[in-house]
Write a protein that holds these residues in place. Structure first.
Motif, PDB file in Angstrom:
ATOM      1  N   LYS A  46       1.028  -1.085   0.059  1.00 19.84           N
ATOM      2  CA  LYS A  46      -0.076   0.048  -0.014  1.00 19.84           C
ATOM      3  C   LYS A  46       0.911   1.248   0.138  1.00 19.84           C
ATOM      4  O   LYS A  46       1.717   1.408   0.742  1.00 19.84           O
ATOM      5  CB  LYS A  46      -1.018   0.078   1.370  1.00 19.84           C
ATOM      6  CG  LYS A  46      -1.844   1.352   1.206  1.00 19.84           C
ATOM      7  CD  LYS A  46      -2.887   1.311   2.324  1.00 19.84           C
ATOM      8  CE  LYS A  46      -2.458   0.894   3.509  1.00 19.84           C
ATOM      9  NZ  LYS A  46      -3.434   1.159   4.830  1.00 19.84           N
ATOM     10  N   VAL A  56       3.838  -1.192   3.876  1.00 21.17           N
ATOM     11  CA  VAL A  56       3.262   0.193   3.563  1.00 21.17           C
ATOM     12  C   VAL A  56       4.108   1.112   3.254  1.00 21.17           C
ATOM     13  O   VAL A  56       5.301   1.218   4.083  1.00 21.17           O
ATOM     14  CB  VAL A  56       2.320   0.567   4.968  1.00 21.17           C
ATOM     15  CG1 VAL A  56       1.935   2.106   4.700  1.00 21.17           C
ATOM     16  CG2 VAL A  56       1.111  -0.501   4.856  1.00 21.17           C
ATOM     17  N   GLU A  90      -0.815   3.402  10.965  1.00 23.03           N
ATOM     18  CA  GLU A  90      -0.818   2.266  10.299  1.00 23.03           C
ATOM     19  C   GLU A  90       0.080   1.080  11.181  1.00 23.03           C
ATOM     20  O   GLU A  90      -0.398  -0.092  11.360  1.00 23.03           O
ATOM     21  CB  GLU A  90       0.401   2.231   9.142  1.00 23.03           C
ATOM     22  CG  GLU A  90      -0.223   2.867   7.886  1.00 23.03           C
ATOM     23  CD  GLU A  90      -1.458   2.268   7.254  1.00 23.03           C
ATOM     24  OE1 GLU A  90      -1.218   0.967   7.407  1.00 23.03           O
ATOM     25  OE2 GLU A  90      -2.298   3.003   7.063  1.00 23.03           O
ATOM     26  N   THR A 147      -2.897  -1.637  11.412  1.00 22.29           N
ATOM     27  CA  THR A 147      -2.826  -2.642  10.323  1.00 22.29           C
ATOM     28  C   THR A 147      -1.630  -3.574  10.520  1.00 22.29           C
ATOM     29  O   THR A 147      -1.607  -4.619  10.088  1.00 22.29           O
ATOM     30  CB  THR A 147      -2.681  -2.048   8.839  1.00 22.29           C
ATOM     31  OG1 THR A 147      -1.752  -1.102   8.679  1.00 22.29           O
ATOM     32  CG2 THR A 147      -3.911  -1.156   8.608  1.00 22.29           C
ATOM     33  N   ILE A 195       7.207  -0.929   7.213  1.00 25.53           N
ATOM     34  CA  ILE A 195       6.698   0.242   6.532  1.00 25.53           C
ATOM     35  C   ILE A 195       8.098   1.182   6.312  1.00 25.53           C
ATOM     36  O   ILE A 195       8.958   1.403   7.050  1.00 25.53           O
ATOM     37  CB  ILE A 195       5.964   1.329   7.790  1.00 25.53           C
ATOM     38  CG1 ILE A 195       4.865   0.807   8.222  1.00 25.53           C
ATOM     39  CG2 ILE A 195       5.845   2.895   7.576  1.00 25.53           C
ATOM     40  CD1 ILE A 195       4.109   1.440   9.631  1.00 25.53           C
TER      41      ILE A 195
END
Length: 356
Positions: A6, A73, A89, A93, A98
């Motif tokens: 994402k 992410v 995040e 999630t 990240i």
């Protein structure tokens, strides 16, 4: 198994990193709170940069992705929102990794400290997008610096000098730097934050070459005020390392053509790292400045991100992988920048926060 990625933010860096992830075969969703930004990515930015839109990319707003889990992410929103977005995040999630685009944040030690605390409580690995550390010319520079018999390091400098002309050319949908955070240092813009690759490379090379961390900084900063705020136009830093070596970093928003290079000077010669539009380069020079040998690394602009994204995937696949772009590296850049701003205000040398 393909990583599900994402990318939060449909602006310049979101398109670059989304395209890079697709080049490596990852499943990509680009997310933005602004539906028109998603449409601009699909209809303008992506096809203008890469030839055509990739229909395999999913476009979505946050509400449309509520509760959906991703392996990776990437936070590519404006810097002042980086930590808020990344914290959300981490708390909702919990992806495997990240990646926060550089700079880590806007200049706020309070917000940075709070994010570090949140990251330490999470199982998610947090990286910061200083992709220059993972490019071929950087790896070759480090190889040469640690294998050639060059003697003791005597000097280290790093510069990223590029006017608004170059930045706006890359952001061709913008009419002015004031159309975004770029002209606002307090929002993460300005020379010292926007061009922080130079400071990051200085810190990386200093560490690799055994010089330790920066302990003190003198910041000579030229500020430009406008009706909506201000930004640093030219930032020149004098940096004292734990070894005692004093090096320099300069970043500006007025030099054209752009100049992006780092120089390590040794007893028996020098190494020069440079970045260009179509090729990166490393040079080995004599003590008198004569070229001994040069290595060119041809590339396109999308190539600039491939090493970083390959590394990102490796960290996701093997969480124990060591990374030169781990969160502490991004924090170290911010700590020097915060001290540099203090120095610019006080007119004296300021200590840099040293974290454990």
């Amino acid at each position: 198994m393909n990583a599900r990625v994402k990318v939060i933010g449909a602006g310049s860096i979101g398109n670059h990193l989304g395209h890079g992830c697709r080049t490596l075969g990852m499943d990509v969703t680009i997310c933005d709170i602004d539906r028109s930004a998603l449409e601009r990515a699909r209809d303008v930015i992506y096809p203008n940069r890469y030839g055509s839109w990739d229909d395999a990319i999913t476009l979505a707003t946050p509400d449309e992705l509520a509760g959906e889990a991703f392996d990776i992410v990437i936070v590519g929103t404006p810097p002042a929102t980086h930590l808020k977005v990344a914290t959300a995040e981490l708390e909702t999630t919990s992806p495997g990794v990240i990646l926060i685009e550089k700079p880590l944040a806007h200049p706020s030690s309070t917000d940075i400290d709070a994010f570090i605390a949140a990251a330490e409580k999470s199982s998610t690995r947090v990286l910061v997008g200083y992709n220059q550390r993972l490019k071929p010319n950087t790896k070759h520079f480090v190889h040469l610096a640690t294998t050639l018999e060059l003697g003791a390091l005597q000097g280290l400098s790093s510069n990223m000098l590029e006017s608004w002309d170059g930045i706006l050319k890359a952001h061709f949908w913008m009419k002015s730097e004031r159309d975004s955070y770029l002209a606002f240092t307090d929002q993460g813009g300005g020379a010292l934050l926007e061009h922080s690759h130079a400071l990051n490379l200085f810190l990386y090379f200093a560490d690799v070459l055994g010089q330790g961390r920066v302990t003190d900084v003198v910041g000579d900063i030229e500020w430009v005020s406008h009706e909506d705020g201000r930004y640093d136009r030219d930032s020149a830093l004098s940096l004292t390392l734990e070894s005692g070596l004093v090096g320099t970093v300069r970043q500006d928003l007025h030099t054209w053509p752009a100049s992006k290079e780092a120089i390590a000077t040794f007893e028996k010669g020098a190494l020069v790292w440079s970045m260009g539009d179509s090729s990166d380069r490393v040079e080995h020079r004599s003590t008198s400045g004569e070229l001994i040998e040069a290595w060119d690394f041809p590339k396109t602009r999308p190539d600039d991100f491939i090493g970083e994204l390959e590394h990102l995937r490796s960290v996701w696949e093997n969480p124990q992988t060591k990374s030169p772009i781990d969160l502490p590296a991004g924090v170290a850049v911010m700590d020097v920048i915060l001290a540099a701003f203090e120095s610019s205000s006080s007119g004296t040398s300021e200590p840099v926060r040293i974290r454990n």
